[in-house]
Design a protein around this motif. Structure first.
Motif, PDB file in Angstrom:
ATOM      1  N   UNK A  11     -16.471 -30.489  14.727  1.00 40.90           N
ATOM      2  CA  UNK A  11     -15.814 -29.183  14.606  1.00 40.90           C
ATOM      3  C   UNK A  11     -16.816 -28.101  14.973  1.00 40.90           C
ATOM      4  N   UNK A  12     -16.309 -26.971  15.452  1.00 38.55           N
ATOM      5  CA  UNK A  12     -17.116 -25.770  15.671  1.00 38.55           C
ATOM      6  C   UNK A  12     -16.474 -24.656  14.844  1.00 38.55           C
ATOM      7  N   UNK A  13     -17.244 -24.135  13.900  1.00 33.89           N
ATOM      8  CA  UNK A  13     -16.699 -23.158  12.952  1.00 33.89           C
ATOM      9  C   UNK A  13     -17.574 -21.897  12.938  1.00 33.89           C
ATOM     10  N   UNK A  14     -16.940 -20.786  12.611  1.00 34.93           N
ATOM     11  CA  UNK A  14     -17.636 -19.508  12.438  1.00 34.93           C
ATOM     12  C   UNK A  14     -17.190 -18.916  11.110  1.00 34.93           C
ATOM     13  N   UNK A  15     -18.146 -18.342  10.370  1.00 33.03           N
ATOM     14  CA  UNK A  15     -17.893 -17.814   9.030  1.00 33.03           C
ATOM     15  C   UNK A  15     -18.451 -16.399   8.923  1.00 33.03           C
ATOM     16  N   UNK A  16     -17.701 -15.525   8.281  1.00 37.06           N
ATOM     17  CA  UNK A  16     -18.120 -14.141   8.032  1.00 37.06           C
ATOM     18  C   UNK A  16     -18.242 -13.953   6.527  1.00 37.06           C
ATOM     19  N   UNK A  17     -19.439 -13.569   6.055  1.00 39.24           N
ATOM     20  CA  UNK A  17     -19.692 -13.481   4.615  1.00 39.24           C
ATOM     21  C   UNK A  17     -20.341 -12.147   4.257  1.00 39.24           C
ATOM     22  N   UNK A  26     -31.391 -14.901  -9.203  1.00 42.20           N
ATOM     23  CA  UNK A  26     -30.982 -15.242 -10.573  1.00 42.20           C
ATOM     24  C   UNK A  26     -29.597 -14.688 -10.874  1.00 42.20           C
ATOM     25  N   UNK A  27     -29.100 -13.798 -10.031  1.00 40.58           N
ATOM     26  CA  UNK A  27     -27.747 -13.266 -10.163  1.00 40.58           C
ATOM     27  C   UNK A  27     -27.197 -13.024  -8.768  1.00 40.58           C
ATOM     28  N   UNK A  28     -25.946 -13.424  -8.549  1.00 35.24           N
ATOM     29  CA  UNK A  28     -25.312 -13.281  -7.236  1.00 35.24           C
ATOM     30  C   UNK A  28     -23.863 -12.874  -7.395  1.00 35.24           C
ATOM     31  N   UNK A  29     -23.329 -12.237  -6.380  1.00 37.01           N
ATOM     32  CA  UNK A  29     -21.892 -11.972  -6.319  1.00 37.01           C
ATOM     33  C   UNK A  29     -21.466 -11.946  -4.850  1.00 37.01           C
ATOM     34  N   UNK A  30     -20.270 -12.481  -4.595  1.00 38.22           N
ATOM     35  CA  UNK A  30     -19.719 -12.547  -3.245  1.00 38.22           C
ATOM     36  C   UNK A  30     -18.643 -11.492  -3.077  1.00 38.22           C
ATOM     37  N   UNK A  48     -11.641  -3.693   2.802  1.00 34.11           N
ATOM     38  CA  UNK A  48     -11.825  -2.257   2.554  1.00 34.11           C
ATOM     39  C   UNK A  48     -12.759  -1.985   1.391  1.00 34.11           C
ATOM     40  N   UNK A  49     -13.030  -2.992   0.549  1.00 34.11           N
ATOM     41  CA  UNK A  49     -13.876  -2.795  -0.633  1.00 34.11           C
ATOM     42  C   UNK A  49     -15.312  -3.259  -0.412  1.00 34.11           C
ATOM     43  N   UNK A  50     -15.668  -3.624   0.810  1.00 32.45           N
ATOM     44  CA  UNK A  50     -17.022  -4.130   1.067  1.00 32.45           C
ATOM     45  C   UNK A  50     -18.051  -3.034   0.811  1.00 32.45           C
ATOM     46  N   UNK A  51     -19.132  -3.316   0.067  1.00 31.38           N
ATOM     47  CA  UNK A  51     -20.151  -2.298  -0.209  1.00 31.38           C
ATOM     48  C   UNK A  51     -21.086  -2.091   0.973  1.00 31.38           C
ATOM     49  N   UNK A  52     -21.806  -0.992   0.933  1.00 34.47           N
ATOM     50  CA  UNK A  52     -22.787  -0.667   1.967  1.00 34.47           C
ATOM     51  C   UNK A  52     -23.957  -1.649   1.922  1.00 34.47           C
ATOM     52  N   UNK A  70     -21.167   2.006  -4.290  1.00 32.54           N
ATOM     53  CA  UNK A  70     -19.865   1.592  -4.815  1.00 32.54           C
ATOM     54  C   UNK A  70     -19.459   0.219  -4.305  1.00 32.54           C
ATOM     55  N   UNK A  71     -18.870  -0.564  -5.187  1.00 30.33           N
ATOM     56  CA  UNK A  71     -18.433  -1.911  -4.847  1.00 30.33           C
ATOM     57  C   UNK A  71     -19.410  -2.989  -5.238  1.00 30.33           C
ATOM     58  N   UNK A  72     -20.638  -2.609  -5.612  1.00 28.11           N
ATOM     59  CA  UNK A  72     -21.653  -3.576  -6.030  1.00 28.11           C
ATOM     60  C   UNK A  72     -21.969  -3.347  -7.500  1.00 28.11           C
ATOM     61  N   UNK A  73     -21.921  -4.412  -8.297  1.00 31.31           N
ATOM     62  CA  UNK A  73     -22.192  -4.305  -9.734  1.00 31.31           C
ATOM     63  C   UNK A  73     -23.603  -4.744 -10.102  1.00 31.31           C
ATOM     64  N   UNK A  74     -24.400  -5.238  -9.153  1.00 38.56           N
ATOM     65  CA  UNK A  74     -25.737  -5.735  -9.454  1.00 38.56           C
ATOM     66  C   UNK A  74     -26.843  -4.753  -9.071  1.00 38.56           C
ATOM     67  N   UNK A  75     -26.565  -3.801  -8.185  1.00 35.27           N
ATOM     68  CA  UNK A  75     -27.582  -2.848  -7.732  1.00 35.27           C
ATOM     69  C   UNK A  75     -26.994  -1.449  -7.826  1.00 35.27           C
ATOM     70  N   UNK A  76     -27.778  -0.536  -8.396  1.00 37.32           N
ATOM     71  CA  UNK A  76     -27.341   0.856  -8.535  1.00 37.32           C
ATOM     72  C   UNK A  76     -28.490   1.771  -8.136  1.00 37.32           C
TER      73      UNK A  76
END
Length: 431
Positions: free
Chosen positions: A40-46, A61-65, A94-98, A253-259
């Motif tokens: 298979x040939x696959x492409x992923x956007x994360x 030690x902490x992650x969020x997708x 539309x909710x993707x953080x900077x 905005x949109x990120x809960x781990x970095x302010x």
């Protein structure tokens, strides 16, 4: 050369910066020197965020997708020798953080492609990082166009038995700024004592907070200005400006781990007095004229109203009688400014950066898109909890002034020899 001579990802029109909700289109290119069987040939956007307890450590030690989408470009088969192109397209949420990158964590968006080969063969992988800018409209922040004012009064002792006070008031014309805009600072200092103050220092501070096992706060000085001190029994005013360099936006905005927070700190070392004004850094400038109180004559429109000081202590009445009145303030000069180079040199390295704004502080216009800055640069981390001290980085730093360890500016009492030094020698018994 191997069987796979080229395996890369390219985005349409060479773009690298996108907005939330936009389509992201590109192509996966493969060049083969010989036929290649594949499963298979696959492409992923994360899009994801990771935070670590240690600086420059990718062991999160902490992650969020934020999003994870995959497309199948080709199913099981065999690619003949030559060049092959596989177009793809994703719709960014539309909710993707900077995008952001700091020493203790980062927000990363990327496209990954993989050629899955038959069993016992090596899979081929490649990736490409792109950036998302979710513009922060400063006009959406309540009271953003209002003047920013704070005041502090410090009472202290000097000459062992005398007491006095200093009233430090600082204000800015707005509460929010964009890259290239001038932050207009006004400070009013009333020295209600018989002792001169130390120089006044204004610092633009950046504080990045990372939510790991505990909150880690990464603080650094963005710019620093130093003015002269205030003479005894005098009132002085200080006017300065700080040009906002390329900086990540506030809050993320949109990120809960970095302010991200920004502050303007105006302080005196002796006597110890500090006022802190929160400010916002955004991408869309405030488009309202600043609303101001009714100022006195000769003051800028954002200056606080005049405060009539209390009378000096009785023991200093005679010394103060011949001096200037508090209502006739003097103007303080600036001794040093960390922003020695024009802002153009800073903005030139930022893709899509606007021209520097006029010196009067009016916001710059953005004919294209706001600049994107994802990195904090050199920082000095410290921990909000525990006994661990600061852990400096290896970069050359401009540290914020540290006044928390200073006590009151008591003067040391005279020694026995100094006390007796002015006595008439004829009254001193001979040994």
């Amino acid at each position: 050369m191997g069987r796979v001579q080229l395996f890369e990802i390219s985005l349409s029109h060479g773009r690298v910066v996108y907005s939330p909700g936009e389509p992201l289109a590109g192509t996966v290119r493969v060049r083969l020197g010989a036929p290649l069987p594949f499963r298979a040939i696959r492409v992923t956007c994360t899009g994801s965020c990771g935070v670590s307890n240690k600086a420059n450590d990718a062991a999160w030690v902490a992650e969020e997708d934020y999003f994870n989408s995959s497309l199948s470009l080709a199913d099981k088969g065999s690619l003949p020798a030559g060049e092959h192109s596989f177009p793809f397209q994703f719709l960014l949420p539309a909710t993707a953080p900077t995008s952001f990158e700091g020493p203790f964590g980062k927000i990363v968006h990327q496209v990954r492609a993989a050629i899955h080969t038959p069993r016992f063969s090596k899979d081929h992988k490649c990736s490409l990082v792109f950036y998302i800018l979710s513009p922060l409209n400063l006009n959406s922040i309540p009271d953003i166009e209002q003047p920013n004012v704070a005041s502090a009064t410090k009472k202290f002792s000097y000459k062992l038995v005398k007491t006095g006070s200093v009233v430090l008031t600082a204000s800015t014309d707005l509460r929010g700024y964009v890259v290239g805009q001038a932050l207009q600072l006004h400070a009013d200092i009333e020295n209600q004592s018989g002792k001169d103050t130390s120089p006044v220092v204004a610092s633009l501070l950046q504080k990045v907070s990372y939510k790991a096992k505990r909150w880690i706060h990464d603080v650094r000085t963005i710019a620093e200005v130093e003015g002269a001190g205030v003479k005894a029994w005098r009132r002085a005013q200080w006017h300065e400006q700080i040009l906002v360099p390329a900086l990540p936006q506030s809050a993320l905005p949109g990120c809960s781990l970095i302010h991200i927070d920004y502050y303007l700190q105006v302080s005196l070392k002796a006597p110890e007095a500090t006022v802190t004004l929160p400010v916002f850094i955004g991408n869309i400038a405030v488009n309202h004229a600043p609303l101001s109180p009714q100022p006195g004559p000769g003051l800028p429109p954002w200056a606080p109203p005049l405060v009539v000081p209390s009378a000096p202590p009785q023991e200093e009445a005679e010394a103060a009688a011949g001096g200037p009145h508090f209502l006739d303030p003097v103007s303080l000069s600036t001794k040093s400014h960390s922003q020695q180079q024009p802002l153009l040199a800073t903005l030139g390295s930022v893709p899509g950066a606007p021209e520097p704004c006029p010196q009067d502080g009016s916001p710059a216009s953005y004919p294209l898109r706001p600049p994107l800055c994802i990195s904090t640069g050199a920082t000095v981390p410290y921990f909000a909890e525990g006994s661990g001290g600061p852990v400096p980085t290896t970069s050359t730093l401009i540290l914020p002034p540290e006044y928390s360890s200073w006590g009151y500016p008591y003067e040391a009492p005279p020694s026995y020899e100094q006390s007796c030094g002015g006595v008439d020698p004829s009254l001193t018994p001979e040994s």
